[in-house]
Design an enzyme around this catalytic site. Structure first.
Site, PDB file in Angstrom:
ATOM      1  N   HIS A 133     -44.711  43.973 -11.286  1.00  0.00           N
ATOM      2  CA  HIS A 133     -44.900  44.894 -12.412  1.00  0.00           C
ATOM      3  C   HIS A 133     -44.043  44.492 -13.613  1.00  0.00           C
ATOM      4  O   HIS A 133     -43.629  45.323 -14.407  1.00  0.00           O
ATOM      5  CB  HIS A 133     -44.636  46.350 -11.991  1.00  0.00           C
ATOM      6  CG  HIS A 133     -45.717  46.877 -11.089  1.00  0.00           C
ATOM      7  ND1 HIS A 133     -46.904  47.365 -11.567  1.00  0.00           N
ATOM      8  CD2 HIS A 133     -45.791  46.935  -9.742  1.00  0.00           C
ATOM      9  CE1 HIS A 133     -47.667  47.722 -10.542  1.00  0.00           C
ATOM     10  NE2 HIS A 133     -47.019  47.463  -9.419  1.00  0.00           N
ATOM     11  N   THR A 134     -43.780  43.212 -13.696  1.00  0.00           N
ATOM     12  CA  THR A 134     -43.073  42.692 -14.865  1.00  0.00           C
ATOM     13  C   THR A 134     -44.044  42.006 -15.827  1.00  0.00           C
ATOM     14  O   THR A 134     -43.727  41.855 -17.007  1.00  0.00           O
ATOM     15  CB  THR A 134     -42.001  41.659 -14.437  1.00  0.00           C
ATOM     16  OG1 THR A 134     -42.591  40.794 -13.459  1.00  0.00           O
ATOM     17  CG2 THR A 134     -40.791  42.334 -13.833  1.00  0.00           C
ATOM     18  N   GLY A 157     -59.136  43.947  -1.535  1.00  0.00           N
ATOM     19  CA  GLY A 157     -58.261  45.115  -1.688  1.00  0.00           C
ATOM     20  C   GLY A 157     -56.936  44.952  -0.970  1.00  0.00           C
ATOM     21  O   GLY A 157     -56.246  45.914  -0.691  1.00  0.00           O
ATOM     22  N   ASP A 178     -52.106  37.173 -12.033  1.00  0.00           N
ATOM     23  CA  ASP A 178     -53.034  36.746 -10.984  1.00  0.00           C
ATOM     24  C   ASP A 178     -53.909  35.595 -11.467  1.00  0.00           C
ATOM     25  O   ASP A 178     -54.039  34.562 -10.806  1.00  0.00           O
ATOM     26  CB  ASP A 178     -53.923  37.920 -10.549  1.00  0.00           C
ATOM     27  CG  ASP A 178     -53.105  39.109 -10.090  1.00  0.00           C
ATOM     28  OD1 ASP A 178     -51.896  38.926  -9.847  1.00  0.00           O
ATOM     29  OD2 ASP A 178     -53.667  40.215  -9.982  1.00  0.00           O
TER      30      ASP A 178
HETATM   31  C1  GLA Z   1     -51.678  43.412  -9.998  1.00  0.00           C
HETATM   32  C2  GLA Z   1     -52.023  42.976 -11.425  1.00  0.00           C
HETATM   33  C3  GLA Z   1     -50.997  41.988 -11.944  1.00  0.00           C
HETATM   34  C4  GLA Z   1     -49.563  42.520 -11.768  1.00  0.00           C
HETATM   35  C5  GLA Z   1     -49.339  43.047 -10.352  1.00  0.00           C
HETATM   36  C6  GLA Z   1     -48.015  43.749 -10.207  1.00  0.00           C
HETATM   37  O1  GLA Z   1     -51.787  42.323  -9.127  1.00  0.00           O
HETATM   38  O2  GLA Z   1     -53.307  42.385 -11.464  1.00  0.00           O
HETATM   39  O3  GLA Z   1     -51.259  41.682 -13.280  1.00  0.00           O
HETATM   40  O4  GLA Z   1     -49.294  43.506 -12.720  1.00  0.00           O
HETATM   41  O5  GLA Z   1     -50.374  43.955  -9.967  1.00  0.00           O
HETATM   42  O6  GLA Z   1     -46.967  42.851 -10.341  1.00  0.00           O
END
Ligand code: GLA
Length: 388
Positions: free
Chosen positions: A37-38, A124, A174
């Site tokens: 979540h960065t 998921g 991702d």
């Molecule tokens: C999901 C989102 C990413 C990232 C993560 C948390 O995978 O697609 O962009 O924010 O959560 O780190």
């Protein structure tokens, strides 16, 4: 990796014709080692591509129709890109459609194709099955059409299509990892500038074990967007001290500590603390890895999970139990949730000689303490999107 000979046979059964002209492409899933979540806060992440992912076969048609089929889902769809929208009825096909529509917006043209996918990533589970589908599509179609393949551009277009076409406000981690991964390397990515370094993942005598809680990520879209909004709120308050502040990732832990009284809401304060401390942890863990200090790396993974549980509040019982049980096994250096949270997977750093005990003990205790059975993968770090 999927068996291409078999896949070609299936392709011909489905679409007719011969195997001539069928091209094959692959894009991996990803695991985030630390830095959760960065990304949407302009901070650092430290993910790696996996050796399993999505294989795509395609063959050019003489018209402009795209015929999509998959070995994982029943839904098939025939579409054209012009005027294409996100249609619920199209289910998974919206993912490749989104990325092709957004590539078209940048002026890239595509003829019609028959397209077949086979994915090995559980859906998921937080291992980026959707980014894998997006990138195998972007990479394969661009290559097949002879368009220039710029991996960073493809990642950005895939993210843009997910944000705008599919309405999911994900960050860049991702798609970037799936596009740019390299065998035996993790990627230190600065999400604001997209500057990155491939860092050899040197952990001789150790394995990374991914544990799937098999709890599908519930609430993830609404809670994810809520966390993003809280981070933006924190930036608003902190501008009293840093007038040009755009993203939380620009601050370090000391700067936050000295100014967190400016954030009146305790929940928002906790969210900001997580992001900024997690960001510092990413840099500390890369340093630890470079110094072959895997114990320190493991401790940072544990601190990351604690913070995601207590400050960012994106874990769930199943993730917490799996991490707790992992840490009881001797020879486990660190363990944490990976991905967005609210279900999905954990990642643990485990000594080779402890792998069997890990699989047995964590599997047993997890089944006892939750309503689910775990799956485990001893992860290997693989390459980003490629032609086969
Ligand atoms: C999901 C989102 C990413 C990232 C993560 C948390 O995978 O697609 O962009 O924010 O959560 O780190």
């Amino acid at each position: 990796m999927a068996n291409i000979t078999e896949l070609k046979k299936t392709f011909v059964e489905l679409f007719g014709g011969t195997e001539e002209g069928i091209q094959s492409y692959f894009a991996p899933g990803r695991v985030n080692l630390i830095g959760e979540h960065t990304d949407y806060n302009g901070g650092y992440v430290f993910p790696a591509a996996l050796t399993f992912g999505t294989t795509m076969l395609l063959r050019k048609r003489s018209d402009n129709v795209l015929r999509f089929a998959s070995g994982n889902f029943k839904k098939t769809a025939d579409i054209t890109l012009e005027g294409a929208t996100n249609e619920k009825e199209h289910d998974w096909v919206n993912y490749p459609k989104a990325v092709l529509v957004h590539l078209s917006k940048r002026g890239y043209t595509f003829s019609g194709y028959d397209v077949y996918y086979l994915g090995e990533i559980p859906n998921g589970a937080g291992l980026s099955s959707s980014a894998s589908v997006q990138l195998v599509t972007a990479f394969g179609f661009m290559t097949a059409e002879g368009h220039p393949v710029d991996r960073v551009e493809l990642a950005l277009v895939a993210q843009e299509s997910e944000n705008q076409f599919l309405g999911v406000k994900c960050g860049i981690m991702d798609q970037f990892t799936v596009a740019n991964g390299k065998k035996d390397h993790a990627i230190l990515l600065q999400c604001d500038t997209l500057k990155y370094d491939l860092i050899p993942f040197q952990a001789a005598g150790h394995k990374l074990i991914i544990g799937n809680t098999n709890k599908r990520r519930g609430l993830v879209d609404s809670e994810y967007n809520a966390r993003r909004a809280q981070c933006e709120e924190a930036v608003g308050y902190l501008r009293q001290a840093f007038p040009n502040l755009q993203l939380l990732g620009e601050l370090n832990a000391e700067q936050l500590k000295a100014n967190e009284h400016l954030i009146p809401d305790e929940t928002v304060r906790k969210r900001a603390r997580h992001v900024i401390e997690e960001n510092d942890r990413v840099l500390a863990s890369v340093k630890a890895l470079k110094e072959s200090d895997l114990d320190a790396f493991g401790q940072l993974m544990i601190a990351s999970h604690d913070s995601l549980r207590d400050q960012y509040e994106v874990t769930c019982k199943e993730l917490d139990v799996m991490v707790e049980e992992a840490l009881k096994v001797p020879g486990v250096l660190g363990s944490r949730m990976t991905g967005a949270g609210f279900g999905g997977c954990t990642v643990s750093l485990v000594k080779d000689e402890s792998v069997d005990a890990f699989l047995q003990e964590v599997g047993r205790a997890y089944a006892e303490r939750t309503d689910f059975k775990a799956d485990f993968y001893v992860a290997e770090i693989g390459d980003g999107a490629k032609a086969l």
